[in-house]
Design a protein around this motif. Structure first.
Motif, PDB file in Angstrom:
ATOM      1  N   TYR A  91       1.263  51.950  28.832  1.00 11.21           N
ATOM      2  CA  TYR A  91       1.706  50.563  28.836  1.00 11.21           C
ATOM      3  C   TYR A  91       3.236  50.503  28.743  1.00 11.21           C
ATOM      4  O   TYR A  91       3.884  49.769  29.480  1.00 11.21           O
ATOM      5  CB  TYR A  91       1.078  49.763  27.689  1.00 11.21           C
ATOM      6  CG  TYR A  91       1.398  48.293  27.842  1.00 11.21           C
ATOM      7  CD1 TYR A  91       0.534  47.443  28.527  1.00 11.21           C
ATOM      8  CD2 TYR A  91       2.599  47.770  27.353  1.00 11.21           C
ATOM      9  CE1 TYR A  91       0.856  46.109  28.723  1.00 11.21           C
ATOM     10  CE2 TYR A  91       2.926  46.443  27.545  1.00 11.21           C
ATOM     11  CZ  TYR A  91       2.050  45.613  28.229  1.00 11.21           C
ATOM     12  OH  TYR A  91       2.382  44.303  28.420  1.00 11.21           O
ATOM     13  N   SER A 124       5.401  49.113  31.959  1.00 12.72           N
ATOM     14  CA  SER A 124       6.086  47.838  31.835  1.00 12.72           C
ATOM     15  C   SER A 124       7.592  48.024  31.794  1.00 12.72           C
ATOM     16  O   SER A 124       8.339  47.091  32.017  1.00 12.72           O
ATOM     17  CB  SER A 124       5.605  47.101  30.590  1.00 12.72           C
ATOM     18  OG  SER A 124       5.896  47.872  29.456  1.00 12.72           O
ATOM     19  N   THR A 142      -3.493  44.597  26.252  1.00 11.37           N
ATOM     20  CA  THR A 142      -2.849  43.327  26.629  1.00 11.37           C
ATOM     21  C   THR A 142      -1.333  43.394  26.484  1.00 11.37           C
ATOM     22  O   THR A 142      -0.625  42.546  27.010  1.00 11.37           O
ATOM     23  CB  THR A 142      -3.355  42.173  25.741  1.00 11.37           C
ATOM     24  OG1 THR A 142      -2.877  42.399  24.402  1.00 11.37           O
ATOM     25  CG2 THR A 142      -4.867  42.099  25.733  1.00 11.37           C
ATOM     26  N   GLY A 143      -0.840  44.371  25.749  1.00 12.37           N
ATOM     27  CA  GLY A 143       0.597  44.475  25.529  1.00 12.37           C
ATOM     28  C   GLY A 143       1.071  43.729  24.290  1.00 12.37           C
ATOM     29  O   GLY A 143       2.251  43.785  23.932  1.00 12.37           O
ATOM     30  N   ILE A 187       3.789  45.081  21.465  1.00 16.80           N
ATOM     31  CA  ILE A 187       4.460  46.332  21.848  1.00 16.80           C
ATOM     32  C   ILE A 187       5.986  46.204  21.846  1.00 16.80           C
ATOM     33  O   ILE A 187       6.685  47.111  21.386  1.00 16.80           O
ATOM     34  CB  ILE A 187       3.894  46.883  23.185  1.00 16.80           C
ATOM     35  CG1 ILE A 187       2.459  47.358  22.913  1.00 16.80           C
ATOM     36  CG2 ILE A 187       4.754  48.024  23.725  1.00 16.80           C
ATOM     37  CD1 ILE A 187       1.733  47.948  24.075  1.00 16.80           C
ATOM     38  N   ASP A 188       6.494  45.059  22.288  1.00 21.07           N
ATOM     39  CA  ASP A 188       7.949  44.853  22.174  1.00 21.07           C
ATOM     40  C   ASP A 188       8.381  44.906  20.713  1.00 21.07           C
ATOM     41  O   ASP A 188       9.405  45.511  20.380  1.00 21.07           O
ATOM     42  CB  ASP A 188       8.347  43.491  22.773  1.00 21.07           C
ATOM     43  CG  ASP A 188       8.412  43.553  24.302  1.00 21.07           C
ATOM     44  OD1 ASP A 188       8.669  44.658  24.839  1.00 21.07           O
ATOM     45  OD2 ASP A 188       8.201  42.512  24.944  1.00 21.07           O
TER      46      ASP A 188
END
Ligand code: GTP
Ligand code: MG
Length: 373
Positions: free
Chosen positions: A101, A105, A229-230, A233-234
Motif C-alpha cells: 500500500y 500510493s 483501505t489505507g 497509513i499517512d
C-alpha cells in the motif's frame, strides 16, 4: 613485545620471530595445532606461538584497517538523512499488504522503464515531503541474519499486529528482536476495517506485555491502520518521521559511500545485481566498490522504480550492477579510491575464508570419524 597483524602467515611470523618456519610448525605440532607454511594464523594461534618463543603480542592494524583509515566526520559535514524502516510481525498480519500500500500510493508514476520490479528496499516521499526508506525483508529472518553479521541497518521497526487476532508468537519475536537491537518500535494495529477488529484488545495485550502505548500514557507510538483501505497509513508515516526526529539521524554525504547489502542475485542479461542501502557517503557510477569478497566498478545504478541514477546519497536504496559476484545479505559495501585496494582486501578475505572452511572441513571429518568409532 612483538607487533604483528592478525592473519599473518606462519612463514611471515617465523621471519618476525627470527626463527625458521620449521620451528614454528614443530612448535605448533607439539601444541596439537597443525599448520602449513603459508597458512594464516588467527589471533589466538599467534598469541600461543609467540608465547612459546618468549614474546608478548601486540596486534596492529590489518591490511584492511590500514586501507580503511576511518576518519571521524566533522559536525559540519553531517546532514539529516531519511529513516530506514523495517516492518515485522506475525504471519498474515499484513506486512506485505502494508508495504504494498505504501509503495503503490507513494511511488510516482513517472517510472522510466514503466516496470516496477520487486526489490528488497525502496524509499517513498510522504505527503509532508519527507523521505522514508523501507527494507522489504522477508520476515525477520533477514533482519536477524543481518544483525548476526553485525549490520545495523534499521533505524525504526514497525510491528504489525492484526486487530482481529492477538499478539502471536512471531509478534513477540519481532518485538524481542527490535528490543535487543535497540531499535525503537511503532505498533501498527492493522485490519481495523474488519467488522471483528478489536484494536483496544490488542492495546491491552501490549500493556500486559509491559508495552504501554502513548494513548494510554506509555511511551510507544501506535496507529490503527488498514492496509486494505489505507486508513491511518499517512498518520503512521508521520509517526515514523516523529520518531526519526528524536533519533536525529545524520550522515556525511561528502565521502566514499558505505552501506549494507540487502540482497544480490545473478541476472542473465545484466550480471550480478545487488540491492544495497547506502548509509553514508555518496555512491557514483564508476566508483570502485567492495562487498564481502567481491569487487568491481559501479557500471549502472537504479532506484526501485528502475530509473537510472548517476549518484545516490545516505539512506538511499539502490540496485547496482558491476560487482564480480553476489555478496551476502548483511555484507557491508564500501567504496575505495583504487581498484588495487579493493582487490587486495577481497583477496585477503577470500584467502581467510578458504582457510577457515578448510579448517572446518577437517574438524567435521575428524568429528565424523569419532562418531563412527
Ligand atoms: P506473511 O508474509 O505470510 O507473513 O503475511 P503478511 O504479514 O505479509 O500478510 P499479508 O499482507 O500477506 O496479508 C495477509 C492477508 O490479510 C491477505 O489476505 C491480505 O489481503 C489481508 N489483509 C492484510 N491487511 C488487511 C487489512 O488491513 N484489511 C483486511 N480486510 N485485510 C487485510
Ligand atoms: Mg508477506
Amino acid at each position: 613485545v612483538l607487533k604483528v597483524t592478525e592473519f599473518i602467515s606462519a612463514n611471515d611470523l617465523a621471519a618476525l620471530l627470527d626463527v625458521s618456519v620449521n620451528q614454528i610448525i614443530s612448535t605448533c605440532m607439539s601444541l596439537g595445532m597443525f599448520v602449513s607454511i603459508n597458512q594464516r594464523l588467527d589471533a589466538e594461534a599467534i598469541t600461543i606461538i609467540a608465547d612459546e618463543f618468549g614474546y608478548d603480542v601486540e596486534f596492529t592494524k590489518s591490511i584492511e584497517d590500514e586501507l580503511v583509515e576511518e576518519v571521524a566526520d566533522e559536525e559540519d559535514d553531517l546532514i539529516e538523512r531519511a529513516p530506514i524502516v523495517t516492518i515485522m510481525g506475525h504471519v498474515d498480519h499484513g506486512k506485505t499488504s502494508l508495504l504494498d500500500y505504501i509503495r503503490m500510493s507513494k511511488v510516482t508514476a513517472d517510472e522510466a522503464g514503466g516496470i516496477t520490479q520487486h526489490i528488497g528496499a525502496y524509499d517513498v516521499k510522504t505527503k509532508t515531503g519527507f523521505k522514508i526508506a523501507f527494507l522489504d525483508t522477508p520476515g525477520h529472518e533477514a533482519f536477524t541474519a543481518m544483525r548476526a553479521r553485525g549490520a545495523k541497518i534499521t533505524d525504526i521497526a514497525i510491528i504489525v499486529i492484526a486487530a482481529d487476532d492477538s499478539i502471536m508468537p512471531q509478534t513477540k519475536e519481532a518485538i524481542n528482536h527490535a528490543q535487543v537491537a535497540g531499535v525503537p518500535m511503532i505498533f501498527a494495529i492493522n485490519k481495523v476495517d474488519r467488522p471483528n477488529a478489536n484494536p483496544a484488545k490488542i492495546k491491552e495485550e501490549l500493556a500486559n506485555q509491559n508495552l504501554l502505548i502513548e494513548e494510554w500514557g506509555g511511551k510507544y507510538q501506535s496507529q490503527d491502520i488498514s492496509a486494505k483501505t489505507g486508513q491511518g497509513i499517512d498518520e503512521l508515516l508521520e509517526k515514523v518521521l516523529l520518531e526519526a526526529e528524536v533519533l536525529e539521524l545524520k550522515a556525511n554525504p561528502n565521502k566514499n559511500a558505505a552501506g549494507t547489502v540487502v540482497e544480490a542475485s545473478l541476472d542473465k542479461g545484466r550480471g550480478y545485481v545487488s540491492t544495497i542501502m547506502i548509509q553514508a557517503g555518496t555512491l557514483r557510477v564508476g566508483d570502485v566498490m567492495l562487498a564481502g569478497q567481491h569487487y568491481g566498478r559501479v557500471k549502472a545504478m537504479f532506484d526501485h522504480t528502475g530509473k537510472k541514477l548517476k549518484e545516490a546519497g545516505p539512506s538511499t536504496p539502490v540496485q547496482v550492477l558491476g560487482l564480480g559476484g553476489a555478496p551476502q545479505a548483511g555484507d557491508t559495501i564500501k567504496v575505495y579510491d583504487t581498484e588495487r585496494e579493493a582487490r587486495e582486501i577481497a583477496n585477503s578475505r577470500e584467502q581467510i575464508q578458504r582457510e577457515q572452511s578448510l579448517r572446518t572441513k577437517k574438524h567435521i571429518t575428524l568429528d565424523e570419524i569419532g562418531r563412527r568409532l
